[in-house]
Scaffold this motif. Structure first.
Motif, mmCIF file in Angstrom:
data_model
loop_
_atom_site.group_PDB
_atom_site.id
_atom_site.type_symbol
_atom_site.label_atom_id
_atom_site.label_comp_id
_atom_site.label_asym_id
_atom_site.label_seq_id
_atom_site.Cartn_x
_atom_site.Cartn_y
_atom_site.Cartn_z
ATOM 1 N N GLU A 234 0.900 -1.213 -0.007
ATOM 2 C CA GLU A 234 -0.023 -0.003 -0.003
ATOM 3 C C GLU A 234 0.716 1.391 0.128
ATOM 4 O O GLU A 234 0.624 2.068 -0.769
ATOM 5 C CB GLU A 234 -0.829 0.047 1.180
ATOM 6 C CG GLU A 234 -1.763 1.193 1.105
ATOM 7 C CD GLU A 234 -3.282 0.650 1.713
ATOM 8 O OE1 GLU A 234 -3.375 0.177 2.759
ATOM 9 O OE2 GLU A 234 -4.270 1.195 1.243
ATOM 10 N N GLU B 173 0.911 4.307 -2.949
ATOM 11 C CA GLU B 173 0.446 5.687 -2.532
ATOM 12 C C GLU B 173 1.724 6.479 -3.325
ATOM 13 O O GLU B 173 1.515 7.609 -3.718
ATOM 14 C CB GLU B 173 0.485 5.857 -0.864
ATOM 15 C CG GLU B 173 -0.827 5.812 -0.627
ATOM 16 C CD GLU B 173 -1.262 5.313 0.513
ATOM 17 O OE1 GLU B 173 -0.389 5.317 1.375
ATOM 18 O OE2 GLU B 173 -2.425 4.607 0.879
ATOM 19 N N ARG C 87 -9.052 -0.245 -3.045
ATOM 20 C CA ARG C 87 -8.354 0.700 -3.360
ATOM 21 C C ARG C 87 -8.968 0.897 -4.931
ATOM 22 O O ARG C 87 -8.430 1.819 -5.731
ATOM 23 C CB ARG C 87 -6.778 0.407 -3.610
ATOM 24 C CG ARG C 87 -6.068 0.497 -2.492
ATOM 25 C CD ARG C 87 -4.627 0.439 -2.586
ATOM 26 N NE ARG C 87 -4.136 1.459 -3.269
ATOM 27 C CZ ARG C 87 -3.410 2.661 -2.739
ATOM 28 N NH1 ARG C 87 -3.626 2.775 -1.471
ATOM 29 N NH2 ARG C 87 -3.148 3.716 -3.474
#
Ligand code: KG4
Ligand code: ZN
Length: 357
Positions: free
Chosen positions: A263, A267, A298
Protein backbone atom coordinates in the motif's frame (compact mmCIF):
# COMPACT_ATOMS: atom_id res chain seq x y z
CA UNK A 1 6.37 -19.48 -31.97
CA UNK A 2 7.23 -22.67 -30.02
CA UNK A 3 9.13 -21.88 -26.83
CA UNK A 4 10.74 -24.37 -24.45
CA UNK A 5 11.21 -23.29 -20.82
CA UNK A 6 13.82 -24.85 -18.53
CA UNK A 7 13.81 -24.37 -14.76
CA UNK A 8 16.55 -25.71 -12.47
CA UNK A 9 17.32 -22.83 -10.12
CA UNK A 10 16.59 -24.65 -6.86
CA UNK A 11 15.00 -28.00 -6.07
CA UNK A 12 12.58 -28.54 -8.98
CA UNK A 13 13.69 -29.82 -12.38
CA UNK A 14 11.01 -28.61 -14.75
CA UNK A 15 10.45 -28.18 -18.49
CA UNK A 16 7.48 -26.74 -20.38
CA UNK A 17 6.41 -25.93 -23.93
CA UNK A 18 4.43 -22.81 -24.76
CA UNK A 19 3.14 -22.05 -28.25
CA UNK A 20 2.35 -18.36 -28.87
CA UNK A 21 1.82 -17.77 -25.15
CA UNK A 22 -0.46 -20.79 -24.58
CA UNK A 23 0.70 -23.79 -22.55
CA UNK A 24 1.15 -27.00 -24.57
CA UNK A 25 2.68 -29.34 -22.00
CA UNK A 26 4.86 -29.37 -18.89
CA UNK A 27 6.81 -31.82 -16.73
CA UNK A 28 8.28 -31.40 -13.26
CA UNK A 29 10.40 -33.58 -10.99
CA UNK A 30 10.45 -32.32 -7.42
CA UNK A 31 13.39 -33.02 -5.13
CA UNK A 32 11.47 -32.03 -1.99
CA UNK A 33 11.70 -35.55 -0.54
CA UNK A 34 15.48 -35.68 -1.04
CA UNK A 35 16.04 -32.38 0.80
CA UNK A 36 13.34 -32.91 3.46
CA UNK A 37 15.71 -35.41 5.11
CA UNK A 38 18.11 -32.49 5.78
CA UNK A 39 15.53 -29.78 6.62
CA UNK A 40 16.63 -27.59 3.69
CA UNK A 41 18.04 -27.74 0.15
CA UNK A 42 21.51 -29.33 -0.11
CA UNK A 43 23.10 -27.63 -3.17
CA UNK A 44 25.35 -30.52 -4.24
CA UNK A 45 22.46 -33.00 -4.15
CA UNK A 46 20.25 -30.55 -6.03
CA UNK A 47 22.61 -30.16 -9.00
CA UNK A 48 23.17 -33.93 -9.23
CA UNK A 49 19.41 -34.52 -9.31
CA UNK A 50 18.94 -31.88 -12.04
CA UNK A 51 21.67 -33.52 -14.10
CA UNK A 52 20.09 -36.98 -13.63
CA UNK A 53 16.55 -35.87 -14.54
CA UNK A 54 16.97 -33.20 -17.24
CA UNK A 55 17.47 -35.46 -20.31
CA UNK A 56 14.70 -37.99 -19.56
CA UNK A 57 12.27 -35.18 -18.66
CA UNK A 58 12.99 -33.42 -21.96
CA UNK A 59 12.29 -36.64 -23.90
CA UNK A 60 9.02 -37.13 -21.98
CA UNK A 61 7.91 -33.55 -22.61
CA UNK A 62 8.58 -33.64 -26.36
CA UNK A 63 6.87 -37.04 -26.73
CA UNK A 64 3.80 -35.87 -24.78
CA UNK A 65 3.49 -32.68 -26.82
CA UNK A 66 4.11 -34.54 -30.09
CA UNK A 67 6.90 -32.08 -30.98
CA UNK A 68 10.31 -32.68 -32.52
CA UNK A 69 13.43 -30.95 -31.25
CA UNK A 70 13.75 -29.21 -34.63
CA UNK A 71 10.34 -27.54 -34.06
CA UNK A 72 11.76 -25.34 -31.28
CA UNK A 73 11.94 -21.61 -32.09
CA UNK A 74 13.05 -20.42 -28.66
CA UNK A 75 14.89 -22.10 -25.77
CA UNK A 76 14.32 -20.10 -22.57
CA UNK A 77 16.14 -20.94 -19.36
CA UNK A 78 16.16 -19.63 -15.77
CA UNK A 79 19.63 -18.02 -15.63
CA UNK A 80 19.37 -16.80 -12.00
CA UNK A 81 19.14 -16.03 -9.23
CA UNK A 82 19.45 -19.48 -7.70
CA UNK A 83 21.95 -22.15 -6.71
CA UNK A 84 24.87 -21.85 -9.10
CA UNK A 85 25.47 -25.58 -9.61
CA UNK A 86 21.77 -26.13 -10.27
CA UNK A 87 21.46 -23.20 -12.68
CA UNK A 88 24.50 -24.40 -14.64
CA UNK A 89 22.76 -27.69 -15.44
CA UNK A 90 19.80 -25.86 -17.03
CA UNK A 91 21.89 -23.21 -18.79
CA UNK A 92 24.30 -25.77 -20.27
CA UNK A 93 21.38 -27.93 -21.47
CA UNK A 94 19.72 -24.84 -23.04
CA UNK A 95 22.90 -23.79 -24.82
CA UNK A 96 23.35 -27.29 -26.23
CA UNK A 97 19.80 -27.33 -27.57
CA UNK A 98 20.04 -23.83 -29.04
CA UNK A 99 23.35 -24.60 -30.69
CA UNK A 100 22.12 -27.89 -32.14
CA UNK A 101 18.78 -26.59 -33.45
CA UNK A 102 19.45 -22.93 -34.23
CA UNK A 103 16.64 -21.93 -31.84
CA UNK A 104 16.92 -18.54 -30.15
CA UNK A 105 18.46 -18.70 -26.64
CA UNK A 106 16.77 -16.52 -23.98
CA UNK A 107 18.13 -16.30 -20.42
CA UNK A 108 15.26 -15.48 -18.09
CA UNK A 109 15.41 -13.80 -14.68
CA UNK A 110 13.67 -16.36 -12.45
CA UNK A 111 12.08 -13.64 -10.26
CA UNK A 112 10.68 -11.75 -13.24
CA UNK A 113 9.34 -15.03 -14.66
CA UNK A 114 7.33 -15.61 -11.45
CA UNK A 115 5.58 -12.24 -11.90
CA UNK A 116 5.09 -12.51 -15.67
CA UNK A 117 3.38 -15.91 -15.11
CA UNK A 118 0.28 -13.93 -14.13
CA UNK A 119 -0.06 -13.26 -17.88
CA UNK A 120 -0.75 -16.93 -18.62
CA UNK A 121 -4.25 -16.66 -17.20
CA UNK A 122 -5.15 -12.96 -17.54
CA UNK A 123 -3.84 -10.20 -19.79
CA UNK A 124 -0.92 -8.32 -18.25
CA UNK A 125 -1.09 -4.54 -18.05
CA UNK A 126 1.82 -2.16 -17.52
CA UNK A 127 2.97 -0.22 -15.60
CA UNK A 128 2.28 -2.40 -12.54
CA UNK A 129 3.54 -2.92 -9.02
CA UNK A 130 5.02 -6.41 -8.62
CA UNK A 131 5.38 -8.18 -5.28
CA UNK A 132 7.54 -11.27 -5.61
CA UNK A 133 7.51 -13.46 -2.50
CA UNK A 134 9.37 -16.75 -2.67
CA UNK A 135 11.62 -19.02 -0.62
CA UNK A 136 14.72 -17.00 -1.40
CA UNK A 137 13.45 -13.53 -2.33
CA UNK A 138 11.05 -10.76 -1.37
CA UNK A 139 11.08 -7.93 -3.92
CA UNK A 140 8.84 -5.01 -4.76
CA UNK A 141 9.18 -3.89 -8.36
CA UNK A 142 7.86 -1.20 -10.60
CA UNK A 143 7.20 -3.15 -13.81
CA UNK A 144 7.14 -1.21 -17.09
CA UNK A 145 7.12 -4.24 -19.39
CA UNK A 146 8.38 -7.84 -19.70
CA UNK A 147 11.99 -6.66 -19.83
CA UNK A 148 11.78 -3.55 -17.66
CA UNK A 149 11.76 -3.97 -13.87
CA UNK A 150 12.85 -1.37 -11.33
CA UNK A 151 13.46 -2.59 -7.75
CA UNK A 152 11.59 -0.44 -5.20
CA UNK A 153 12.25 -2.59 -2.14
CA UNK A 154 13.68 -5.94 -1.11
CA UNK A 155 14.33 -7.99 1.99
CA UNK A 156 17.40 -7.07 3.98
CA UNK A 157 17.68 -10.58 5.46
CA UNK A 158 15.22 -13.51 5.32
CA UNK A 159 12.71 -13.83 2.48
CA UNK A 160 9.01 -14.24 3.31
CA UNK A 161 9.13 -17.95 2.37
CA UNK A 162 12.24 -18.41 4.49
CA UNK A 163 10.39 -16.79 7.42
CA UNK A 164 7.61 -19.39 7.00
CA UNK A 165 10.03 -22.28 6.57
CA UNK A 166 12.37 -21.37 9.46
CA UNK A 167 9.61 -20.67 12.00
CA UNK A 168 7.82 -23.80 10.75
CA UNK A 169 10.94 -25.83 11.51
CA UNK A 170 10.93 -24.42 15.09
CA UNK A 171 7.29 -25.48 15.41
CA UNK A 172 8.18 -29.00 14.22
CA UNK A 173 6.51 -28.65 10.79
CA UNK A 174 7.89 -30.71 7.91
CA UNK A 175 10.02 -28.81 5.35
CA UNK A 176 9.05 -26.71 3.41
CA UNK A 177 6.57 -25.47 6.01
CA UNK A 178 4.73 -22.71 4.10
CA UNK A 179 1.87 -24.80 2.76
CA UNK A 180 1.17 -26.64 6.02
CA UNK A 181 1.35 -23.41 8.03
CA UNK A 182 -1.20 -21.90 5.61
CA UNK A 183 -3.57 -24.79 6.35
CA UNK A 184 -3.00 -24.74 10.14
CA UNK A 185 -3.54 -20.95 10.22
CA UNK A 186 -7.00 -21.26 8.62
CA UNK A 187 -8.45 -22.57 11.85
CA UNK A 188 -6.45 -20.45 14.32
CA UNK A 189 -6.83 -17.08 16.02
CA UNK A 190 -4.58 -14.47 14.32
CA UNK A 191 -4.76 -12.27 17.43
CA UNK A 192 -3.69 -15.02 19.87
CA UNK A 193 0.05 -14.18 19.85
CA UNK A 194 1.09 -10.52 19.46
CA UNK A 195 3.96 -11.09 17.01
CA UNK A 196 5.52 -7.79 15.87
CA UNK A 197 4.96 -6.40 12.37
CA UNK A 198 8.64 -6.16 11.39
CA UNK A 199 10.40 -3.16 9.82
CA UNK A 200 7.33 -0.97 9.40
CA UNK A 201 8.22 2.01 11.57
CA UNK A 202 10.34 3.69 8.90
CA UNK A 203 9.58 5.08 5.48
CA UNK A 204 11.37 2.29 3.62
CA UNK A 205 9.95 -0.15 1.07
CA UNK A 206 12.44 -2.81 2.19
CA UNK A 207 11.54 -5.79 4.37
CA UNK A 208 13.23 -7.56 7.28
CA UNK A 209 11.83 -10.84 8.57
CA UNK A 210 14.67 -12.27 10.68
CA UNK A 211 13.44 -10.55 13.90
CA UNK A 212 10.02 -12.14 13.45
CA UNK A 213 11.60 -15.59 13.40
CA UNK A 214 13.44 -14.70 16.64
CA UNK A 215 10.12 -13.59 18.19
CA UNK A 216 8.61 -16.96 17.20
CA UNK A 217 11.57 -18.80 18.78
CA UNK A 218 11.14 -16.85 22.04
CA UNK A 219 7.39 -17.52 22.12
CA UNK A 220 7.88 -21.25 21.45
CA UNK A 221 10.57 -21.50 24.15
CA UNK A 222 8.10 -20.08 26.68
CA UNK A 223 5.39 -22.70 26.05
CA UNK A 224 5.02 -24.90 29.17
CA UNK A 225 6.03 -28.57 28.56
CA UNK A 226 2.45 -29.79 29.17
CA UNK A 227 1.17 -27.72 26.21
CA UNK A 228 3.85 -28.79 23.69
CA UNK A 229 2.85 -30.99 20.77
CA UNK A 230 4.39 -34.14 19.28
CA UNK A 231 6.82 -33.66 16.35
CA UNK A 232 7.15 -33.83 13.42
CA UNK A 233 3.83 -32.28 12.38
CA UNK A 234 3.07 -33.54 8.88
CA UNK A 235 -0.66 -32.80 8.63
CA UNK A 236 -3.12 -30.21 9.94
CA UNK A 237 -5.47 -32.98 11.06
CA UNK A 238 -5.63 -33.28 14.83
CA UNK A 239 -3.21 -30.37 15.40
CA UNK A 240 -3.68 -28.68 18.81
CA UNK A 241 -5.31 -25.25 19.17
CA UNK A 242 -2.10 -23.64 20.49
CA UNK A 243 -0.23 -24.59 17.31
CA UNK A 244 -3.07 -23.37 15.05
CA UNK A 245 -3.18 -20.05 16.93
CA UNK A 246 0.59 -19.67 16.69
CA UNK A 247 0.49 -20.32 12.91
CA UNK A 248 -2.41 -17.89 12.41
CA UNK A 249 -0.68 -15.13 14.40
CA UNK A 250 2.65 -15.66 12.64
CA UNK A 251 0.96 -15.68 9.21
CA UNK A 252 -0.94 -12.49 10.06
CA UNK A 253 2.37 -10.74 10.93
CA UNK A 254 3.92 -11.67 7.56
CA UNK A 255 0.81 -10.96 5.46
CA UNK A 256 0.05 -7.64 7.13
CA UNK A 257 3.66 -6.47 6.80
CA UNK A 258 3.76 -7.36 3.09
CA UNK A 259 0.45 -5.66 2.33
CA UNK A 260 1.24 -2.50 4.29
CA UNK A 261 4.41 -2.07 2.23
CA UNK A 262 2.44 -2.74 -0.96
CA UNK A 263 0.00 0.00 0.00
CA UNK A 264 2.89 2.34 0.81
CA UNK A 265 4.42 1.68 -2.63
CA UNK A 266 1.07 2.25 -4.37
CA UNK A 267 0.66 5.55 -2.57
CA UNK A 268 4.13 6.66 -3.63
CA UNK A 269 3.59 5.66 -7.26
CA UNK A 270 0.10 7.01 -7.95
CA UNK A 271 0.16 5.98 -11.63
CA UNK A 272 0.24 2.30 -10.57
CA UNK A 273 -3.21 0.79 -10.14
CA UNK A 274 -2.33 -2.84 -10.94
CA UNK A 275 -0.71 -5.20 -8.42
CA UNK A 276 0.92 -8.43 -9.59
CA UNK A 277 1.52 -10.89 -6.75
CA UNK A 278 3.63 -13.99 -7.45
CA UNK A 279 6.20 -16.51 -6.13
CA UNK A 280 5.73 -19.54 -3.88
CA UNK A 281 4.35 -17.50 -0.96
CA UNK A 282 1.70 -16.02 -3.29
CA UNK A 283 0.06 -19.46 -3.03
CA UNK A 284 -0.77 -18.53 0.59
CA UNK A 285 -4.55 -18.30 0.98
CA UNK A 286 -4.34 -15.55 3.65
CA UNK A 287 -2.06 -13.38 1.52
CA UNK A 288 -4.30 -13.90 -1.52
CA UNK A 289 -7.48 -12.89 0.30
CA UNK A 290 -5.69 -9.94 1.98
CA UNK A 291 -4.41 -8.71 -1.40
CA UNK A 292 -7.91 -9.10 -2.90
CA UNK A 293 -9.41 -7.02 -0.08
CA UNK A 294 -6.70 -4.36 -0.41
CA UNK A 295 -7.10 -3.94 -4.18
CA UNK A 296 -10.91 -4.00 -3.92
CA UNK A 297 -10.73 -1.21 -1.34
CA UNK A 298 -8.35 0.79 -3.56
CA UNK A 299 -10.33 0.10 -6.73
CA UNK A 300 -7.24 -1.34 -8.45
CA UNK A 301 -6.54 -4.49 -10.45
CA UNK A 302 -4.97 -7.59 -8.91
CA UNK A 303 -3.23 -10.28 -10.96
CA UNK A 304 -2.04 -13.49 -9.32
CA UNK A 305 -1.08 -16.75 -11.00
CA UNK A 306 -3.22 -19.66 -9.77
CA UNK A 307 -1.57 -21.35 -6.72
CA UNK A 308 -0.08 -24.19 -8.80
CA UNK A 309 1.73 -21.64 -10.98
CA UNK A 310 3.04 -19.67 -7.98
CA UNK A 311 5.65 -22.21 -6.87
CA UNK A 312 8.65 -22.97 -9.09
CA UNK A 313 7.72 -24.32 -12.51
CA UNK A 314 8.94 -24.12 -16.09
CA UNK A 315 5.68 -22.83 -17.56
CA UNK A 316 6.54 -19.39 -16.22
CA UNK A 317 10.01 -19.60 -17.79
CA UNK A 318 8.62 -20.64 -21.19
CA UNK A 319 6.00 -17.89 -21.02
CA UNK A 320 8.56 -15.21 -20.02
CA UNK A 321 10.86 -16.46 -22.79
CA UNK A 322 8.05 -16.07 -25.30
CA UNK A 323 7.24 -12.53 -24.08
CA UNK A 324 10.92 -11.56 -24.34
CA UNK A 325 11.45 -13.22 -27.72
CA UNK A 326 8.43 -11.29 -29.05
CA UNK A 327 10.34 -8.13 -28.14
CA UNK A 328 13.28 -9.41 -30.19
CA UNK A 329 15.33 -10.23 -27.06
CA UNK A 330 17.86 -13.06 -26.93
CA UNK A 331 21.27 -14.12 -25.63
CA UNK A 332 24.31 -15.62 -27.28
CA UNK A 333 26.41 -18.52 -25.99
CA UNK A 334 28.17 -16.16 -23.55
CA UNK A 335 25.04 -16.31 -21.34
CA UNK A 336 26.11 -16.81 -17.72
CA UNK A 337 24.22 -18.32 -14.80
CA UNK A 338 23.99 -15.89 -11.88
CA UNK A 339 23.87 -17.16 -8.28
CA UNK A 340 21.68 -15.65 -5.56
CA UNK A 341 23.06 -12.39 -4.16
CA UNK A 342 24.74 -11.23 -7.40
CA UNK A 343 23.12 -8.71 -9.73
CA UNK A 344 21.82 -10.09 -13.01
CA UNK A 345 23.59 -8.22 -15.83
CA UNK A 346 21.55 -6.30 -18.42
CA UNK A 347 23.10 -8.33 -21.23
CA UNK A 348 20.02 -9.07 -23.34
CA UNK A 349 20.66 -8.64 -27.06
CA UNK A 350 17.95 -7.18 -29.28
CA UNK A 351 17.14 -7.99 -32.87
CA UNK A 352 14.06 -5.86 -33.39
CA UNK A 353 14.56 -5.85 -37.17
CA UNK A 354 14.51 -9.65 -37.38
CA UNK A 355 11.88 -10.96 -34.91
CA UNK A 356 11.93 -14.60 -33.89
CA UNK A 357 10.35 -17.00 -36.41
O1 KG4 B 1 8.89 -19.68 -5.58
P1 KG4 B 1 9.20 -20.94 -4.86
O2 KG4 B 1 8.55 -22.21 -5.31
O3 KG4 B 1 10.74 -21.21 -4.85
C1 KG4 B 1 11.68 -20.19 -4.80
O4 KG4 B 1 12.00 -19.62 -5.88
O5 KG4 B 1 12.11 -19.91 -3.67
O6 KG4 B 1 8.86 -20.66 -3.32
C2 KG4 B 1 9.02 -21.63 -2.34
C3 KG4 B 1 8.57 -21.04 -1.02
C4 KG4 B 1 8.87 -21.90 0.19
O7 KG4 B 1 9.44 -21.09 1.19
C5 KG4 B 1 7.49 -22.41 0.62
O8 KG4 B 1 7.38 -22.66 2.02
C6 KG4 B 1 6.63 -21.24 0.21
O9 KG4 B 1 7.13 -20.84 -1.03
N1 KG4 B 1 5.21 -21.61 0.07
C7 KG4 B 1 4.23 -21.09 0.84
C8 KG4 B 1 3.02 -21.70 0.43
N2 KG4 B 1 3.31 -22.57 -0.60
C9 KG4 B 1 4.66 -22.49 -0.80
N3 KG4 B 1 4.30 -20.19 1.83
C10 KG4 B 1 3.13 -19.86 2.43
N4 KG4 B 1 1.94 -20.41 2.11
C11 KG4 B 1 1.84 -21.31 1.10
N5 KG4 B 1 0.65 -21.84 0.77
ZN1 ZN C 1 10.99 -19.33 -7.47
Amino acid sequence: MLCLGIESSCDETALALVRDGALLSSVLASQVDVHALFGGVVPELASREHYRCMGPLFDTLMARAGCAVTDLDVVAVSRGPGLLGSLLVGVAFAKGLALATGARLVGVNHLHAHLLAAGLEQPLSFPALGLLVSGGHTHLYRMEGPDSFQTLGRTLDDAAGEAFDKAGKLMGLAYPAGRLMDELARDGDPAAVPFPLPYLRNDSLDFSFSGLKTAAAAYLDGIPPAERWPRPVTTAQGAPRILRDCCASYTRAIVETLLRKVERALERQPDLSTLILAGGVAANSHLRSGAEALMRRRGGRLLMPSPALCTDNAVMVAHAGWLLAREGAHHDLALQAVPRGRPIPADMLYARESPAP
